[in-house]
Scaffold this motif. Sequence first.
Motif, PDB file in Angstrom:
ATOM      1  N   ALA A 157       0.516  -1.548  -0.034  1.00 12.48           N
ATOM      2  CA  ALA A 157       0.036   0.006  -0.514  1.00 12.48           C
ATOM      3  C   ALA A 157       0.872   1.331   0.199  1.00 12.48           C
ATOM      4  N   HIS A 158       2.336   1.143  -0.264  1.00  9.19           N
ATOM      5  CA  HIS A 158       2.754   2.188   0.353  1.00  9.19           C
ATOM      6  C   HIS A 158       4.196   2.284  -0.318  1.00  9.19           C
ATOM      7  N   THR A 159       4.212   3.052  -2.007  1.00 12.36           N
ATOM      8  CA  THR A 159       5.610   2.749  -2.303  1.00 12.36           C
ATOM      9  C   THR A 159       6.056   3.760  -3.372  1.00 12.36           C
ATOM     10  N   HIS A 160       7.202   3.836  -3.580  1.00  7.53           N
ATOM     11  CA  HIS A 160       7.625   4.799  -4.332  1.00  7.53           C
ATOM     12  C   HIS A 160       8.219   4.919  -5.517  1.00  7.53           C
ATOM     13  N   HIS A 161       7.771   4.913  -6.477  1.00  6.87           N
ATOM     14  CA  HIS A 161       8.509   4.616  -7.960  1.00  6.87           C
ATOM     15  C   HIS A 161      10.012   5.123  -8.314  1.00  6.87           C
ATOM     16  N   GLU A 200       1.137   4.059  -5.499  1.00 10.64           N
ATOM     17  CA  GLU A 200       2.267   4.684  -5.139  1.00 10.64           C
ATOM     18  C   GLU A 200       1.941   5.935  -4.575  1.00 10.64           C
ATOM     19  N   ASN A 201       2.962   6.538  -3.984  1.00 14.14           N
ATOM     20  CA  ASN A 201       2.707   7.070  -2.534  1.00 14.14           C
ATOM     21  C   ASN A 201       3.257   8.534  -3.061  1.00 14.14           C
ATOM     22  N   GLY A 202       4.581   9.024  -4.090  1.00 18.47           N
ATOM     23  CA  GLY A 202       5.115   9.935  -3.858  1.00 18.47           C
ATOM     24  C   GLY A 202       5.664  10.127  -4.816  1.00 18.47           C
ATOM     25  N   HIS A 258       6.408  19.053   2.523  1.00 11.80           N
ATOM     26  CA  HIS A 258       7.339  17.856   1.939  1.00 11.80           C
ATOM     27  C   HIS A 258       6.962  17.202   1.401  1.00 11.80           C
ATOM     28  N   MET A 259       7.485  16.742  -0.138  1.00 10.25           N
ATOM     29  CA  MET A 259       7.447  16.682  -1.124  1.00 10.25           C
ATOM     30  C   MET A 259       6.262  17.536  -2.169  1.00 10.25           C
ATOM     31  N   GLY A 260       6.678  19.002  -1.633  1.00 14.11           N
ATOM     32  CA  GLY A 260       5.826  19.622  -2.723  1.00 14.11           C
ATOM     33  C   GLY A 260       7.399  20.031  -4.151  1.00 14.11           C
ATOM     34  N   ILE A 302      -6.017  10.162  -3.009  1.00 12.52           N
ATOM     35  CA  ILE A 302      -5.698  11.509  -3.185  1.00 12.52           C
ATOM     36  C   ILE A 302      -4.917  11.550  -1.875  1.00 12.52           C
ATOM     37  N   LYS A 303      -3.788  11.496  -2.259  1.00 13.41           N
ATOM     38  CA  LYS A 303      -2.110  11.234  -1.073  1.00 13.41           C
ATOM     39  C   LYS A 303      -2.055  12.970  -0.624  1.00 13.41           C
ATOM     40  N   ILE A 304      -2.225  13.017   0.686  1.00 10.46           N
ATOM     41  CA  ILE A 304      -1.577  14.348   0.980  1.00 10.46           C
ATOM     42  C   ILE A 304      -0.837  14.320   2.431  1.00 10.46           C
ATOM     43  N   ILE A 337      -0.731   7.653   7.584  1.00  8.87           N
ATOM     44  CA  ILE A 337       0.738   6.670   7.441  1.00  8.87           C
ATOM     45  C   ILE A 337       2.149   7.481   8.043  1.00  8.87           C
ATOM     46  N   HIS A 338       2.896   6.525   8.740  1.00 12.78           N
ATOM     47  CA  HIS A 338       3.918   6.745   9.554  1.00 12.78           C
ATOM     48  C   HIS A 338       3.229   6.718  10.778  1.00 12.78           C
ATOM     49  N   CYS A 339       2.685   7.440  11.262  1.00 14.82           N
ATOM     50  CA  CYS A 339       1.524   7.939  12.457  1.00 14.82           C
ATOM     51  C   CYS A 339       2.671   7.941  12.873  1.00 14.82           C
ATOM     52  N   SER A 351       5.001  -0.455   2.221  1.00 16.33           N
ATOM     53  CA  SER A 351       6.371  -0.555   2.483  1.00 16.33           C
ATOM     54  C   SER A 351       7.632   1.079   2.763  1.00 16.33           C
ATOM     55  N   ASP A 352       7.089   1.554   1.536  1.00 18.44           N
ATOM     56  CA  ASP A 352       7.708   2.945   1.883  1.00 18.44           C
ATOM     57  C   ASP A 352       8.765   2.771   1.202  1.00 18.44           C
ATOM     58  N   SER A 353       8.609   1.522   0.255  1.00 26.44           N
ATOM     59  CA  SER A 353      10.521   1.271  -0.605  1.00 26.44           C
ATOM     60  C   SER A 353       9.534   2.401  -1.787  1.00 26.44           C
TER      61      SER A 353
HETATM   62 ZN   LIG Z   1       6.371   7.603   1.242  1.00 25.35          ZN
END
Ligand SMILES: [Zn+2]
Length: 435
Positions: free
Chosen positions: A70-74, A115-117, A153-155, A182-184, A242-244, A329-331
């Motif tokens: 549920a969380h990747t950054h390709h 994909e998260n970012g 962050h990620m702007g 939508i990712k915020i 996310i992260h929490c 994963s955030d990978s």
């Molecule tokens: Zn991430």
Amino acid sequence: MEPESDFKILRAKRLIDGNGGPSLNNQSVLIKDSEIVAVGDTQDIKAPDGSSVEVLDFGDKTIMPGMVDAHTHHVGFGAGRVGDEVASYPDEVLTIQAAKNARRALLSGVTTIRENGPKNVTSLRLRDAINEGLTIGPRMHLCGRPVSIIGGHMGYFGTTPTGPNQCREAVRQLIKEGADYIKITATGGSTQTSLPLRPSFNLDELRSITDEAQKFGKLTAAHCSSTQGIANSLDAGVDMIIHCIFQEPDGSNNFREDIAEQIVAQQAYVNPTLHVFRSSIWKLMLKHEDQGLSTAEQIELDEMRRGFDERLEHCARLLKMGAKVITGSDSSWGNYLLGNTPYETECLVMAGMSDSNAVHSVTNDSAKSLNMDDLVGSIEPGKQADIIVIDGDPTKKITTLWNVSEVFLGGDKIERGSDESLSAVRQHRPVADPE
Ligand SMILES: [Zn+2]
């Protein structure tokens, strides 16, 4: 070339259907085209009379749903580059990097990603290329770009609205471009100009984002690296935290029972991203094993270990309170390379999740958290035949998730290449942190 059979039957000693129960013995799965048609006892599962069928028997292995991360950054490199540096690469280079990551993920047994970012339209164009058959990758659930504040962050990835109207505009623009959710970024993060311990958007801005997303039936997920961001996101009705990270503006860790209760009451999903943190610890441990550490690095390592233990403890408390925790994963962010999703699932077990629930967290629970469980996440008639074959039973020992021997995406067997190329995907753990 032989003509393709009308049906495929996959059979093995064990089957995990992805719905959270124990593994079942001697099951078969009947597949037509990309879809699962039937699942049941091997003696009962047959293709219709007169049809051609290819039977694939995996002996004493386990058949289970493909992993849903549920969380990747390709666009990430997974080699320690910070986001600011990643964003400085041209989009064309990042799209190729994203394709490399997507291939890695699929070969490792991840058949769906969220994909998260990504930067600009890189992930949207990558999905087009995969759909054109130019390259391979998992099913892609995309945000287009994260929604950030100016300097937040990620702007640097391209969407920085100010005020409720521009926030609505940003959501409409992303949906027009093909975003699935939508990712915020509700707080700062590793971005150099951002403040990780402070909230980013104001509550009226967050509410306009969630309201606009809900209007179009899209879920929202918010990066929260400090407590006020979690509180604001919950007040705005965000679907996934996310992260929490429960961290106060002065940097102190303080698990907020009241906010945790709100998470549970609102049934918000939590994606704790534990291993991305541990991967930085591992990087230093590997350096220690390889060449030793300076005093400053040793101090940093000790501090990171304390921080990780605290995050494990907070996750454990959330689990005990009944929060819905999934694998994301955030990978390939930071030092965590795509293709290594089981490390995150393993961390959920370290936080107290049972092996069986952990398998659920990376299959149907994860699919549910993305609102994709009508399509993927379990082995049930009507769902897509995204299936992996594993040596061992991950419901008894989560680390057997590494032993993927076959991957099917929409009923098609993926050519995974040589053991050598597969081993290049795997990140290794330090000797001092054994399984
Ligand atoms: Zn991430």
